[in-house]
Design an enzyme around this catalytic site. Structure first.
Site, PDB file in Angstrom:
ATOM      1  CB  SER A 827      -0.939   0.002   1.208  1.00 27.66           C
ATOM      2  OG  SER A 827      -0.205  -0.017   2.415  1.00 27.66           O
ATOM      3  CE  LYS A 870      -3.474   1.120   4.985  1.00 28.94           C
ATOM      4  NZ  LYS A 870      -3.210   0.815   3.560  1.00 28.94           N
TER       5      LYS A 870
END
Length: 937
Positions: A827, A870
């Site tokens: 990511s 996140k």
């Protein structure tokens, strides 16, 4: 029954010792001493004859006749001489067997074989003789060294052709087994009682021999040798050539012996009752049972139970007499409303139980099995609380018990709604069925009256009844069958999977049972053991049904991912296939019960931490619902609503004595815990509560309660919990080229944060150095990002010509802080690319901008996971703008409103698009300027 008489033969005669009678099938020891020279001579003759007639010289092939001494109290044909018994001056004890003559011998004896000779080491030895068949001594022809005579033998018939004899034989077996049982039980009495005892091993062997014996004459001879009787009675039995008379005589002796033993037991304060077997020949013939015999007084011992055991202490037999346990068991089975298959098996086992003696091990096994059948809830169910307020009540219950978990709640409410609609349909169908049955019942009664009054047959009535029956069956087929879903809740530890299942049971109003499958390695724990095994018992599923007592509970199959695999004990995960298959579990078969059991009404909820260890066929049978870890916001809400009040109450405090603020709880979550669930959070809150409890107790004990401050601040946490265990990254105020703020979600679940990507260059040969404990996937992301930047360096304005290598005479170093923490995943691809462009171009990235996404060699930004965690971490760290992959747009919709309001979320699909958002003042080409050929096949 007619006996079989053999021709007369000449064989040696062995007079037996005084008061000794040998019967067919019995082994007897005969001592050979200096007082019995006749036996030595007889044995020498047998050896000589065996050596001449058989190759191996086997003496057991040479027959001899064992003849008892005559008794003055009994005639030659076995009739008792009562009238002149007192006139006899000479008794059998006065006769010397070594000098016995024909007049001293009893006319009947037994043809026997010598099975062995045992030496004693003192010059004496013993003969082992085994009786074979009855004989009649016709004539003594020699009396020199040993007796020898002509005898005729009588053999019992091999088949039972007389019904009366067969009935007597069954009675003899019953009395014999009763006799063995009462001898075994009498061994529990004090030795001073004089009652003979019997070891358990010998009792089992005798019971087995009696059960397997097929010949009534042989069993009668065997029991006559065991039962206590006089010398004359044994002689009488020896003369009974007729099998029927012999069996009747032995029944009489057994009845007398049992009565004597019972009387002996009464003397030792044992209160006895009559066993459920006939006690006299007449009762044995007709199958009657004597009434119980009351013991004198109130014995303080243990009363003897009719079922073959002992009852409780104290009281008399009438007071302590329990109801017949077989009748009670039958009542319980009738009340259980068994399925047709189970009822058939239960009837068969009840019949077997009535024929089994209570002292046998099979009796207890069969009784336990029937008790298990009676305890299984075949049709008993809990009425679901499915009223008009069902959904609202269930929704309220689930919201009160758990915060969040919207997907799980949604699925459970769907199940309740379907259940509610099905019940409404079934109620309507039931009312129609009831109305039609009443109409058919009235029509049936009227048709019977018409048939009684008129002779002709009305075919119209039959047609109407048939049509009504077809309509009734059609209505019954319209009933909706409820197939409960089988749910699998997958998530990290501590997120409330187990407690959620309990809340479902509460909302439904059903009983709840938890089955822990962690570490189960034996298939038999799921399916049960076969009844043939010792101490067999049903499996966990049937045991759970017995415990809850209803057929529609909520079963929690906890830790199903930790079930053992295939081994020598079977595969327990494969055994779960039938349990968790809605198409099959209506006929689940437990090895112990061995009767189909309907599990379709059971609501199974399984829990797991991971899907990796669950076999694919088992996973396919369950509806998987993922429960992610709680976010920081959710943890804070759970702590303020549930955990803090609970821990204050547990530690003897109330909310007025300790004040937890949201800031304090947030600091505990962020700096002292890093988990998906809330278990460690609850422990830390408990530690703080205990610390405040100490302060409050000290202030109260010192007499100055006003010195206690109930307010809890963030600065107080270090005093109670120590230094902070985890540090959160905070967005920097200033920026410099080569530094980008990335986003990370911790593998423990539930938490996310920012992660700085730092890139520096130096003179070198084009090498790349990676540090920060990076995983293989993360290293590959750096390589992909660097390759894309090198390939597009000219378009980015980083080189003067397309052929120039930006890495010529240069090396770079990529580092991620928190070097002790392992990092991996794709990511950070977009963050790596932007950081490299920032370093090579000298342009800084805004410090309040963070980004996440995977990059491909074509520059496309693809979806990643952990978006919710996140972004919550980004908001907490002070980030204002976040770049997300366009494919993650669906994940952004599920974000809490607080996060949506606090962050500017920008979705990008290509790296060029991301570059324009990062540096909007620059002139950048579009991704459309570089078309690529893509396959759409």
């Amino acid at each position: 029954m007619a006996h079989i008489r053999a021709p007369t033969v000449t064989i040696p005669l062995l007079p037996l010792p005084k008061q000794t009678v040998l019967l067919p099938g019995v082994v007897q020891r005969v001592a050979v001493s200096s007082t019995r020279p006749d036996i030595a001579s007889l044995l020498a003759a047998v050896y000589a004859k065996a050596a001449s007639q058989t190759p191996n010289g086997r003496i057991d092939t040479i027959p001899i006749a064992c003849v008892p001494l005559a008794s003055p109290l009994i005639g030659p044909e076995g009739h008792l001489l009562i009238e002149n018994g007192d006139d006899k001056t000479e008794t059998a004890d006065d006769v010397d067997p070594a000098k016995a003559t024909k007049a001293d011998l009893f006319p009947y004896g037994v043809a026997a074989k010598i099975t062995g000779v045992e030496g004693r080491g003192t010059g004496e030895f013993t003969l082992l003789v085994e009786g074979v068949t009855r004989i009649h001594v016709e004539k003594v022809i020699s009396d020199k060294a040993y007796l020898e005579g002509k005898v005729s033998s009588y053999a019992d018939p091999a088949l039972i052709t007389d019904a009366a004899l067969e009935e007597l034989f069954m009675s003899l077996k019953l009395l014999s087994r009763q006799f063995v049982t009462i001898l075994r039980l009498s061994s529990l009495l004090p030795q001073s009682s004089g009652t003979p005892g019997l070891s358990p091993l010998l009792a089992r062997r005798l019971d087995f021999y009696i059960a397997k014996q097929k010949y009534p004459g042989a069993l009668a001879d065997f029991m006559a040798n065991i039962v206590e009787s006089s010398y004359e009675e044994k002689l009488e039995i020896l003369t009974l050539i007729d099998v029927k008379e012999r069996v009747a005589k032995v029944i009489e002796l057994l009845d007398r012996q049992i009565t004597n033993i019972k009387n002996s037991m009464r003397v030792t304060t044992i209160t006895a009752t009559t066993l459920p077997f006939p006690m006299d020949p007449d009762a044995a013939k007709h199958g009657k049972i004597k009434p119980p015999v009351k013991a004198p007084g109130h014995g303080a011992g243990m009363p003897f139970s009719p079922q073959g055991g002992f009852m409780g202490r104290g009281g008399n037999a009438d007071e302590d007499q329990e109801p017949n346990e077989i009748e009670e068991l039958q009542k319980r089975l009738d009340a259980a409303r068994l399925s047709p298959e189970a009822a058939k098996v239960a009837d068969r086992e009840i019949k077997r139980l009535k024929k089994i003696h209570p002292a046998q091990a099979e009796y207890a096994v069969t009784r336990t099995y029937l008790e298990t059948l009676a305890e299984i809830p075949w049709t008993t169910t809990t009425d679901d609380r499915l009223g008009p307020d069902t959904l609202n009540r269930a929704r309220k219950q689930l919201d009160e018990d758990h915060y969040g978990l919207d997907k799980v709640k949604k699925r459970l409410l769907e199940y309740l709604a379907v259940l509610r609609l099905k019940q409404a349909i079934n109620d309507d169908v039931d009312s129609q069925i009831k109305q039609l049955e009443q109409e058919l019942g009235v029509a049936s009664e009227s048709s019977k009256e018409d048939a009684a009054q008129s002779t002709p047959i009305d075919l119209g009535v039959d047609e109407k009844a048939k049509a009504g029956g077809d309509k009734l069956e059609a209505l019954k087929s319209r009933r909706m069958v409820d197939k409960s879903p089988i749910l699998l809740l997958v998530g990290p530890p501590g997120v409330g999977k187990t407690s959620l299942a309990r809340s479902v049971a509460t909302a439904l109003g059903r009983k709840f049972h938890r089955i822990s499958l962690g570490g189960v390695r034996d298939e038999a724990e799921i399916r049960g053991h076969r009844r043939t095994y010792v101490a067999a018992m049903p499996g966990l599923i049937v045991q759970g049904l017995k415990k809850v007592g209803v057929a529609n509970p909520v079963f929690l199959l906890d830790e199903i991912d930790k079930v053992g695999g295939s081994s020598i004990h079977g595969d327990p995960s494969a055994a779960m296939l039938e349990v968790l298959d809605p198409e099959q579990n209506h006929n689940f078969t437990d090895h112990y019960v061995n009767v189909p059991i309907d599990l379709s009404k059971v609501l199974f909820i399984a829990t797991a931490n991971s899907l990796d260890t669950i076999p694919a066929p088992l996973l396919d049978r369950m509806e998987t619902i993922y429960i992610p870890g709680y976010t920081t916001l959710e943890k804070r809400h759970i702590a303020m609503r549930h955990l803090v009040p609970k821990q204050l109450r547990v530690n003897g405090l109330d909310e007025s004595q300790v004040s937890f603020t949201p800031e304090v709880v947030s600091r505990i979550i962020e700096s002292y815990t890093r988990e998906a669930g809330v278990r460690n959070l609850e422990r830390e809150i408990s530690s703080v509560a205990r610390g405040k409890a100490v302060e409050f107790a000290d202030a109260k004990d010192s007499g100055h309660p006003e010195n206690y401050n109930p307010q809890l601040t963030v600065d107080d946490l270090e005093k109670f919990l120590g230094i902070e265990k985890f540090e959160e990254e905070i967005a920097e105020k200033t920026s410099r080229p080569g530094i980008v703020t990335g986003l990370v979600a911790y593998s423990s679940g539930g938490n996310g944060s920012i992660l700085f990507i730092e890139v520096a260059d130096m003179p070198g040969n084009g090498s790349v150095q990676l540090t920060g404990k990076l995983g293989d996937v993360l290293k590959e992301s750096v390589e992909v990002a660097l390759t894309w930047v090198k390939a597009h360096a000219y378009q980015l304005g980083l080189t003067q010509s397309p052929s120039e290598n930006i890495m010529k005479d240069r090396s770079i170093h990529v580092h991620c802080p928190s070097g002790a923490v392992p990092k991996d995943g794709p990511s950070s691809g977009i963050s790596q690319a932007i950081a490299l462009i920032s370093l090579f171009s000298g342009k800084a990235v805004p410090p309040t901008m963070a980004m996440t996404g995977e990059i491909s060699l074509r520059g496309r930004i693809t979806a990643v996971g952990g978006i919710k965690e996140k972004l919550i971490g980004a908001l907490r760290a002070g980030v204002k703008t976040v770049l997300l992959p366009a494919q993650n747009r669906k994940d952004a919709k599920d974000l809490p409103q607080e996060v949506k309001d606090g962050l500017e979320i920008i979705h990008v699909s290509h790296i060029w698009e991301a570059i324009r958002y990062v540096w909007p003042d620059g002139q950048w080409p579009s991704e459309h300027d570089y078309p690529s050929i893509e396959s759409r096949l």
